[in-house]
Design a protein around this motif. Structure first.
Motif, PDB file in Angstrom:
ATOM      1  N   ASN A  27      27.115  32.768  -0.086  1.00  0.00           N
ATOM      2  CA  ASN A  27      26.416  33.632   0.859  1.00  0.00           C
ATOM      3  C   ASN A  27      27.491  34.477   1.528  1.00  0.00           C
ATOM      4  O   ASN A  27      28.342  33.955   2.252  1.00  0.00           O
ATOM      5  CB  ASN A  27      25.656  32.773   1.875  1.00  0.00           C
ATOM      6  CG  ASN A  27      24.934  33.613   2.899  1.00  0.00           C
ATOM      7  OD1 ASN A  27      25.530  34.458   3.566  1.00  0.00           O
ATOM      8  ND2 ASN A  27      23.646  33.395   3.029  1.00  0.00           N
ATOM      9  N   GLU A  29      27.499  36.673   3.868  1.00  0.00           N
ATOM     10  CA  GLU A  29      27.552  36.737   5.343  1.00  0.00           C
ATOM     11  C   GLU A  29      28.160  35.477   5.925  1.00  0.00           C
ATOM     12  O   GLU A  29      28.955  35.524   6.870  1.00  0.00           O
ATOM     13  CB  GLU A  29      26.150  36.946   5.897  1.00  0.00           C
ATOM     14  CG  GLU A  29      25.607  38.307   5.560  1.00  0.00           C
ATOM     15  CD  GLU A  29      24.593  38.774   6.578  1.00  0.00           C
ATOM     16  OE1 GLU A  29      24.937  38.864   7.764  1.00  0.00           O
ATOM     17  OE2 GLU A  29      23.446  39.030   6.174  1.00  0.00           O
ATOM     18  N   GLY A  69      22.928  38.848  -2.626  1.00  0.00           N
ATOM     19  CA  GLY A  69      21.876  37.880  -2.328  1.00  0.00           C
ATOM     20  C   GLY A  69      22.279  36.468  -2.737  1.00  0.00           C
ATOM     21  O   GLY A  69      21.723  35.494  -2.236  1.00  0.00           O
ATOM     22  N   TRP A  94      19.977  42.572  -7.133  1.00  0.00           N
ATOM     23  CA  TRP A  94      19.761  41.945  -5.837  1.00  0.00           C
ATOM     24  C   TRP A  94      18.832  40.762  -6.038  1.00  0.00           C
ATOM     25  O   TRP A  94      17.796  40.904  -6.681  1.00  0.00           O
ATOM     26  CB  TRP A  94      19.144  42.932  -4.834  1.00  0.00           C
ATOM     27  CG  TRP A  94      19.427  42.511  -3.436  1.00  0.00           C
ATOM     28  CD1 TRP A  94      18.858  41.469  -2.770  1.00  0.00           C
ATOM     29  CD2 TRP A  94      20.364  43.091  -2.547  1.00  0.00           C
ATOM     30  NE1 TRP A  94      19.400  41.353  -1.515  1.00  0.00           N
ATOM     31  CE2 TRP A  94      20.319  42.338  -1.354  1.00  0.00           C
ATOM     32  CE3 TRP A  94      21.249  44.176  -2.632  1.00  0.00           C
ATOM     33  CZ2 TRP A  94      21.122  42.641  -0.257  1.00  0.00           C
ATOM     34  CZ3 TRP A  94      22.031  44.474  -1.537  1.00  0.00           C
ATOM     35  CH2 TRP A  94      21.968  43.718  -0.348  1.00  0.00           C
ATOM     36  N   THR A  96      16.300  38.235  -4.603  1.00  0.00           N
ATOM     37  CA  THR A  96      15.387  37.907  -3.513  1.00  0.00           C
ATOM     38  C   THR A  96      14.094  37.371  -4.093  1.00  0.00           C
ATOM     39  O   THR A  96      13.695  37.758  -5.191  1.00  0.00           O
ATOM     40  CB  THR A  96      15.085  39.134  -2.632  1.00  0.00           C
ATOM     41  OG1 THR A  96      14.174  38.748  -1.588  1.00  0.00           O
ATOM     42  CG2 THR A  96      14.454  40.283  -3.421  1.00  0.00           C
ATOM     43  N   GLU A  99      11.597  39.590   0.331  1.00  0.00           N
ATOM     44  CA  GLU A  99      11.820  40.920   0.892  1.00  0.00           C
ATOM     45  C   GLU A  99      13.024  41.612   0.266  1.00  0.00           C
ATOM     46  O   GLU A  99      14.006  40.961  -0.106  1.00  0.00           O
ATOM     47  CB  GLU A  99      12.049  40.814   2.398  1.00  0.00           C
ATOM     48  CG  GLU A  99      10.821  40.350   3.162  1.00  0.00           C
ATOM     49  CD  GLU A  99      10.940  40.643   4.641  1.00  0.00           C
ATOM     50  OE1 GLU A  99      12.054  40.551   5.180  1.00  0.00           O
ATOM     51  OE2 GLU A  99       9.914  40.972   5.247  1.00  0.00           O
ATOM     52  N   PRO A 101      16.332  44.000   1.017  1.00  0.00           N
ATOM     53  CA  PRO A 101      17.149  44.151   2.226  1.00  0.00           C
ATOM     54  C   PRO A 101      16.622  45.306   3.072  1.00  0.00           C
ATOM     55  O   PRO A 101      16.099  46.286   2.544  1.00  0.00           O
ATOM     56  CB  PRO A 101      18.545  44.441   1.670  1.00  0.00           C
ATOM     57  CG  PRO A 101      18.347  44.851   0.250  1.00  0.00           C
ATOM     58  CD  PRO A 101      17.091  44.198  -0.217  1.00  0.00           C
TER      59      PRO A 101
END
Ligand SMILES: [Zn+2]
Length: 321
Positions: A27, A29, A69, A94, A96, A99, A101
């Motif tokens: 991840n 972040e 992601g 991506w 997901t 949703e 981003p």
């Protein structure tokens, strides 16, 4: 030519290929905000050890389908690739289930800030120019649709993947969910965009024993990802073997690829759980366990070569612009 972490290779050089794997599931972040959770030096040395084992098992090429992601980190992968004798291909896209981003929800054609689709631009740049200053180009596109089905966000990503495919010719790999029929829905969408389904690998359909469903997907041209060997919680190993054997008997060896969808280090699967419950969920198991078991069950050598080598070369080389 096909881009890898260490330069370009020809389709003939791909050799035996694992078409849906991950070095890391991370991840990005968290990696910035909680770096103590990510012992990078240890992760790198573990990855080198596992990938050396993958190479020793007889694999030549490893397709890493981690994208945005799931914490794609090409600079770290490039360090690993420099230490192992394995072709590693990376993806763009991506990941997901629900949703898109937020920036992609409000920027783009017909959105609050009208303009070109930012995801499409990123994916094309990754394929044409390279990723995060490394010069490494993405070889394939990836999208996902799972328990929530074809949500608006899933469709936003798929639209960008389709547009990037139409512009670059890079093949499309999906994450689908057989419990929710998203593999067929992914095919419907890409077919509606005029995309040849022969260039679309529908991932994770090896989670089902429903031969009719597998034939429906394969008969439309796509290749089936029998790509979660060892993930017992979705389908026991023996049933995965039975299904591949049956599909080979029915003449579908040219429509299947074998992989594990495992990773060296994953944010989502604690090491202890994997050691205890998922001992075969390991990229080394395809050549060390799965292929010998298929041979024992009467799958012919030519069919094994087709699933391990021929299909990968056909898909990865097709249609590149
Ligand atoms: Zn995966």
């Amino acid at each position: 030519m096909i881009p890898t972490l260490r330069g370009e290779i020809s389709a003939e050089e791909l050799g035996r290929t694992l078409m849906h794997e991950h070095v890391f599931v991370l991840n990005a972040e968290l990696m910035i905000n909680y770096p103590e959770l990510f012992p990078v030096e240890e992760m790198v040395s573990r990855a080198v050890e596992v990938l050396d084992g993958v190479r020793a098992s007889g694999i030549d090429t490893f397709v890493d389908l981690s994208v945005m992601g799931t914490g794609r980190n090409v600079p770290v992968l490039a360090r690993i690739a420099a230490q192992v004798d394995l072709n590693i291909l990376v993806a763009t896209g991506w990941y997901t289930y629900h949703e898109a981003p937020v920036f992609a929800q409000i920027n783009g054609p017909g959105r609050l800030f009208d303009g070109p689709d930012p995801l499409t631009e990123m994916f094309v740049r990754d394929i044409r120019e390279g990723i995060s200053g490394t010069g490494v180009r993405a070889a394939v596109l990836k999208c996902s649709a799972d328990r929530y089905g074809m949500t608006d966000g899933v469709r936003t990503v798929m639209q960008a993947v389709a547009d990037a495919h139409l512009e670059t010719g890079a093949p499309i790999f999906t994450h689908s969910d057989t419990d929710n029929g998203t593999g067929l829905a992914q095919q419907d969408y890409f077919a509606s965009r005029g995309i040849d389904l022969a260039g679309v690998v529908i991932g994770h359909v090896g989670d089902t024993t429903d031969i009719d469903l597998l034939r429906r997907i394969a008969d439309r041209g796509s290749v089936l990802g029998m790509d979660r060997f060892g993930l017992e919680s979705r389908l026991p190993y023996a049933q995965r073997i039975d299904t591949v054997v049956r599909m080979c008997e029915l003449g579908y060896a040219d429509r299947m690829v074998l992989a594990t969808d495992s990773s060296v280090f994953s944010m989502n699967f604690p090491d202890e759980h994997r050691r205890t419950n998922l001992p075969l969920w390991d990229a080394r198991a395809i050549m060390n366990q799965v292929v010998p078991d298929l041979r024992d069950r009467g799958v012919a050598e030519v069919q094994i070569e087709q699933m391990m080598t021929g299909n990968a070369a056909r898909i990865l080389a097709a249609g590149r612009k």
